[in-house]
Design a protein around this motif. Structure first.
Motif, mmCIF file in Angstrom:
data_model
loop_
_atom_site.group_PDB
_atom_site.id
_atom_site.type_symbol
_atom_site.label_atom_id
_atom_site.label_comp_id
_atom_site.label_asym_id
_atom_site.label_seq_id
_atom_site.Cartn_x
_atom_site.Cartn_y
_atom_site.Cartn_z
ATOM 1 N N LYS A 111 0.828 -1.196 0.000
ATOM 2 C CA LYS A 111 0.000 0.000 0.000
ATOM 3 C C LYS A 111 0.866 1.251 0.000
ATOM 4 N N GLY A 112 0.329 2.337 -0.545
ATOM 5 C CA GLY A 112 1.048 3.600 -0.587
ATOM 6 C C GLY A 112 1.935 3.709 -1.814
ATOM 7 N N ASN A 113 2.676 4.830 -1.886
ATOM 8 C CA ASN A 113 3.582 5.004 -3.022
ATOM 9 C C ASN A 113 4.845 4.159 -2.800
ATOM 10 N N LEU A 114 5.715 4.178 -3.825
ATOM 11 C CA LEU A 114 6.893 3.311 -3.789
ATOM 12 C C LEU A 114 7.793 3.639 -2.603
ATOM 13 N N ARG A 115 7.934 4.934 -2.291
ATOM 14 C CA ARG A 115 8.791 5.318 -1.171
ATOM 15 C C ARG A 115 8.226 4.830 0.147
ATOM 16 N N GLN A 116 6.917 4.929 0.308
ATOM 17 C CA GLN A 116 6.282 4.448 1.536
ATOM 18 C C GLN A 116 6.403 2.934 1.679
ATOM 19 N N ARG A 117 6.233 2.224 0.553
ATOM 20 C CA ARG A 117 6.380 0.761 0.593
ATOM 21 C C ARG A 117 7.796 0.383 0.985
ATOM 22 N N TRP A 118 8.769 1.061 0.400
ATOM 23 C CA TRP A 118 10.171 0.758 0.699
ATOM 24 C C TRP A 118 10.472 0.995 2.187
ATOM 25 N N HIS A 119 9.997 2.121 2.699
ATOM 26 C CA HIS A 119 10.232 2.442 4.107
ATOM 27 C C HIS A 119 9.578 1.406 5.016
ATOM 28 N N HIS A 120 8.364 0.991 4.666
ATOM 29 C CA HIS A 120 7.652 0.003 5.487
ATOM 30 C C HIS A 120 8.373 -1.344 5.475
ATOM 31 N N LEU A 121 8.842 -1.776 4.300
ATOM 32 C CA LEU A 121 9.484 -3.085 4.173
ATOM 33 C C LEU A 121 10.887 -3.106 4.780
ATOM 34 N N CYS A 122 11.460 -1.941 4.988
ATOM 35 C CA CYS A 122 12.795 -1.875 5.596
ATOM 36 C C CYS A 122 12.747 -1.590 7.085
ATOM 37 N N SER A 123 11.550 -1.464 7.648
ATOM 38 C CA SER A 123 11.409 -1.128 9.070
ATOM 39 C C SER A 123 11.098 -2.383 9.880
ATOM 40 N N PRO A 124 11.745 -2.557 11.020
ATOM 41 C CA PRO A 124 11.464 -3.731 11.859
ATOM 42 C C PRO A 124 10.116 -3.608 12.549
ATOM 43 N N ASP A 125 9.637 -4.710 13.064
ATOM 44 C CA ASP A 125 8.369 -4.777 13.777
ATOM 45 C C ASP A 125 8.440 -3.916 15.046
ATOM 46 N N ARG A 126 7.423 -3.116 15.259
ATOM 47 C CA ARG A 126 7.410 -2.243 16.437
ATOM 48 C C ARG A 126 7.196 -3.010 17.730
ATOM 49 N N ASN A 127 6.737 -4.257 17.632
ATOM 50 C CA ASN A 127 6.472 -5.056 18.837
ATOM 51 C C ASN A 127 7.677 -5.871 19.286
ATOM 52 N N LEU A 128 8.817 -5.682 18.648
ATOM 53 C CA LEU A 128 10.021 -6.377 19.083
ATOM 54 C C LEU A 128 10.440 -5.904 20.471
ATOM 55 N N PRO A 129 11.076 -6.756 21.256
ATOM 56 C CA PRO A 129 11.523 -6.331 22.598
ATOM 57 C C PRO A 129 12.461 -5.127 22.520
ATOM 58 N N LEU A 130 12.306 -4.210 23.449
ATOM 59 C CA LEU A 130 13.166 -3.036 23.492
ATOM 60 C C LEU A 130 14.438 -3.352 24.274
ATOM 61 N N THR A 131 15.552 -2.873 23.772
ATOM 62 C CA THR A 131 16.807 -3.024 24.505
ATOM 63 C C THR A 131 16.876 -1.977 25.611
ATOM 64 N N ARG A 132 17.834 -2.159 26.507
ATOM 65 C CA ARG A 132 18.004 -1.197 27.593
ATOM 66 C C ARG A 132 18.285 0.194 27.051
ATOM 67 N N LYS A 133 19.098 0.268 25.984
ATOM 68 C CA LYS A 133 19.419 1.556 25.385
ATOM 69 C C LYS A 133 18.177 2.214 24.813
ATOM 70 N N GLN A 134 17.312 1.415 24.148
ATOM 71 C CA GLN A 134 16.084 1.973 23.567
ATOM 72 C C GLN A 134 15.135 2.443 24.661
ATOM 73 N N ARG A 135 15.053 1.674 25.740
ATOM 74 C CA ARG A 135 14.170 2.085 26.843
ATOM 75 C C ARG A 135 14.664 3.388 27.466
ATOM 76 N N THR A 136 15.981 3.518 27.617
ATOM 77 C CA THR A 136 16.546 4.757 28.182
ATOM 78 C C THR A 136 16.251 5.940 27.277
ATOM 79 N N GLU A 137 16.449 5.745 25.967
ATOM 80 C CA GLU A 137 16.169 6.824 25.022
ATOM 81 C C GLU A 137 14.698 7.218 25.040
#
Length: 577
Positions: A537-563
């Motif tokens: 769905k979306g334009n080519l740039r949006q599709r590319w960005h979506h397919l290159c992005s990891p799942d948001r439900n992945l466990p957060l690391t300590r560094k990510q939680r701190t940020e």
């Protein structure tokens, strides 16, 4: 979780750390350590071969081993769905890896059936490959023949050893070519059924059964290897064989073929790029120290290869000594070593039945855990893809039975009189190094650049409380894809069509079939990426960005939680002002 009809079963974990280590060790330490690595050392410069071998260990072997194990432990997903969560654009790598594993499962278990057949005959009062007095022997059979001990033939008038005739005429019932498939070898078929039943019951309960079986299948081969090593080193001529095995020839390092063979050995020996390590790592607890485990397992794998070389070449040195033949005429790789050269040498020893039984038990157990772990990897990857359907109580066993039956009926052609030609076609094209190298290029690019090597470093540090050496980041981003790509190009440039026994040339349609088998996995990588890009769905740039992005439900690391906490505090402060 209680087991009731229709209930979704928990994915589970390894019962202990030892189960994980033994399962991985059983998977990566296989027949290639015994029948391929020693021969490569001998053929490509002896001790000098260890230089390109170690280069590939450092730049590709250990980095990818750690990467794949960590991917599974972090996502707790199989070889396909882990890519969907980490980098959806590269999900085709997961499908391609499972396709290669499927082909490997069909080929590998045939070797176990042959070994089981030999094991039965090892209990005979006289080993049938020790004499020329059998119904299958020809007039050209000569006991102790110093020529034609391997699969090589030049003219039909050459003398052959009883081991060669037992292998080609009794075990394989070899026909004149792939065009002459002939009838099914029922004895090998029964051995094949026995091996499939063994593999089925080894993994039918998932890691609950696999984790217990590997206590035996992953450790007992080392006892057999130690016995054969001690026996080999005490034989006359053993020192000659070991000298041929390790004698350094630095001039061979200028040969590109040496480097290609070293790279191919690493990728196959370490089970890289096909999802095996990802699946095995996915049954670990989140805080397991996969960094330390990977280093020790890689050391164990390469160390086993080196020690196996002493066991193999001490016996081949004895064989050459007994026949007064150069060791070049008895050294062999692959099935030629396991089913011709080594049995022929065993037949010359005192108590030959004892050493034959030890050798073929070792071969069966080395191959067995590699086989059923490969099956478990495919099972887990597909079940993670359809968890709501396949993880219901009782369905795993039925799905595994269907998987075994599909593989069994698909490989029936390999137990015919022309089956060896089909076996080599699958082994040479469907499971070859070019396919695995292709996957490793895109795997390292996807994780090193798209997902991010720095992010992967933070994940490993969060899981293991240990920051990996910076060399791994350099490898994931630069060295591994570069080395894999160069090796891939060289293997394609120096491609040689498959032949059998160096005298049989396959027909053109067989080569076309071989390349179709190779492309069936390779094309899944770009095909999947292009398909997702064009159907999203979306334009080519949006599709590319979506397919290159990891799942948001992945466990957060300590560094990510701190940020995230810092961002929330900053947002609260801005709201106050």
């Amino acid at each position: 979780m209680s087991r009731t009809d229709g209930q979704i079963e928990d994915r589970g974990y390894w019962g202990s750390k030892a189960e994980f280590l033994l399962a991985v060790a059983g998977n990566v330490v296989g027949l290639g350590n015994v029948w391929r690595f020693p021969y490569l050392c001998y053929k490509y410069g002896g001790g000098a071969f260890l230089i390109p071998y170690l280069v590939f260990v450092v730049t590709c072997g250990v980095p990818l081993f750690l990467l794949e194990t960590a991917m599974g432990q972090y996502t707790r997903e199989g070889g396909i769905t882990c890519w969907h969560r980490l980098c959806p654009l590269a999900e085709g790598i997961g499908y391609a890896g499972q396709m290669i594993l499927l082909y490997s499962c069909m080929c590998y278990i045939i070797i176990l059936a042959w070994a089981l057949f030999y094991l039965f005959f090892s209990f005979s009062p006289e080993l049938p490959w020790a004499s020329c007095d059998n119904t299958w022997n020809t007039d050209y059979c000569i006991v102790g023949a110093a020529r034609n001990l391997t699969l090589n033939r030049t003219t039909p008038m050459n003398s052959t050893s009883p081991a060669t005739e037992f292998w080609e005429r009794r075990v394989l019932s070899l026909s004149g070519g792939i065009e002459q498939m002939g009838h099914i070898n029922w004895e090998i078929l029964l051995c094949l059924i026995a091996m499939w039943m063994t593999c089925y019951f080894c993994i039918w309960k998932g890691v609950k059964s696999t984790g217990k079986v590997v206590y035996f299948t992953a450790t007992f081969p080392y006892a057999m290897l130690l016995v054969l090593l001690i026996r080999g080193l005490t034989l006359p001529g053993a020192l000659q064989g070991i000298m041929f095995y390790l004698y350094p020839e630095p001039a061979r390092l200028s040969d590109p073929q040496v480097w290609m063979e070293a790279g191919a050995q690493i990728f196959f020996s370490y089970s890289l790029s096909v999802g095996s390590l990802t699946v095995l790592g996915s049954y670990n607890k989140y805080n397991n120290n996969c960094y330390r485990d990977s280093l020790w397992l890689c050391l164990l794998n390469s160390g086993t290869s080196l020690v196996a070389g002493f066991a193999v070449f001490s016996v081949l040195g004895f064989m050459a000594h007994q026949q007064g033949a150069p060791i070049e005429e008895v050294a062999e790789s692959g099935p030629g070593l396991a089913f011709i050269a080594y049995p022929q040498a065993v037949a010359m020893m005192p108590l030959p039945q004892l050493w034959a039984v030890c050798f073929f038990i070792m071969i069966i157990l080395l191959g067995l855990d590699t086989q059923f772990v490969g099956m478990e990897v495919v099972m887990t990857s597909v079940m993670d893809l359809f968890p709501m359907v396949l993880r219901k109580t009782g369905r795993r066993e039925m799905f595994l039975l269907i998987f075994c039956l599909i593989c069994f009926f698909g490989q029936l052609v390999m137990v015919t009189e022309g089956g060896m030609y089909v076996f080599q076609l699958f082994d040479y094209y469907a499971c070859n190094g070019a396919c695995v190298l292709f996957l490793s290029v895109f795997e390292s690019l996807a994780m090193g650049w798209t997902f991010g090597a720095e992010r992967m470093f933070d994940i490993i540090e969060d899981m293991t409380k240990t920051r990996p050496n910076y060399i791994f980041m350099l490898c994931w981003k630069y060295f591994t894809p570069l080395v894999s790509l160069v090796s891939l190009v060289c293997s394609l440039v120096q491609y040689q069509p498959l032949t059998f026994n160096r005298w049989y040339v396959y027909p053109g349609w067989a080569y076309a079939l071989g390349w179709l088998l190779a492309l069936s996995s390779i094309l899944l990588v770009p095909g999947w990426a292009l398909g997702r890009l064009f159907t999203g769905k979306g334009n080519l740039r949006q599709r590319w960005h979506h397919l290159c992005s990891p799942d948001r439900n992945l466990p957060l690391t300590r560094k990510q939680r701190t940020e995230m906490q810092q961002m929330m505090r900053t947002a609260e402060m801005e709201d106050l002002f």
